[in-house]
Design a protein around this motif. Structure first.
Motif, PDB file in Angstrom:
ATOM      1  N   PRO A  27      -9.577  -8.042   7.008  1.00 59.87           N
ATOM      2  CA  PRO A  27     -10.394  -7.215   8.021  1.00 59.87           C
ATOM      3  C   PRO A  27      -9.844  -5.710   8.120  1.00 59.87           C
ATOM      4  N   ASP A  28     -10.375  -4.842   8.503  1.00 58.29           N
ATOM      5  CA  ASP A  28      -9.987  -3.454   8.742  1.00 58.29           C
ATOM      6  C   ASP A  28      -9.019  -3.609   9.975  1.00 58.29           C
ATOM      7  N   GLY A  30      -7.267  -3.074  13.370  1.00 59.92           N
ATOM      8  CA  GLY A  30      -7.963  -3.076  14.729  1.00 59.92           C
ATOM      9  C   GLY A  30      -9.132  -4.199  14.878  1.00 59.92           C
ATOM     10  N   ARG A  31      -9.404  -4.789  13.584  1.00 57.23           N
ATOM     11  CA  ARG A  31     -10.605  -5.863  13.889  1.00 57.23           C
ATOM     12  C   ARG A  31     -10.013  -7.330  13.477  1.00 57.23           C
TER      13      ARG A  31
END
Length: 66
Positions: A27-28, A30-31
């Motif tokens: 996931p990106d 911060g996610r």
């Protein structure tokens, strides 16, 4: 709602291998993956021989605040 419109059932769950899934999905920044949803045809009921815990049992479990 879309799944139901297509005649499918959904079930949210949290019991999965978070580390392996995060590595696979990447996931990106911060996610974070916190939940998953199974989508498919609903079963008629629990599999034969499978016992489900009662709500009273779950409320009395060691992690319960009640």
């Amino acid at each position: 709602m879309r799944a139901r419109a297509l005649g499918l059932a959904t079930h949210q769950f949290r019991a999965f291998g978070l580390e392996g899934l995060a590595k696979e999905l990447d996931p990106d920044p911060g996610r974070v993956v916190v939940s998953m949803v199974a989508v498919g045809s609903a079963a008629e009921g629990p599999a034969e021989g499978r016992d489900r815990r009662t709500a009273a049992h779950l409320r009395s479990a060691p992690w319960s605040e009640r």
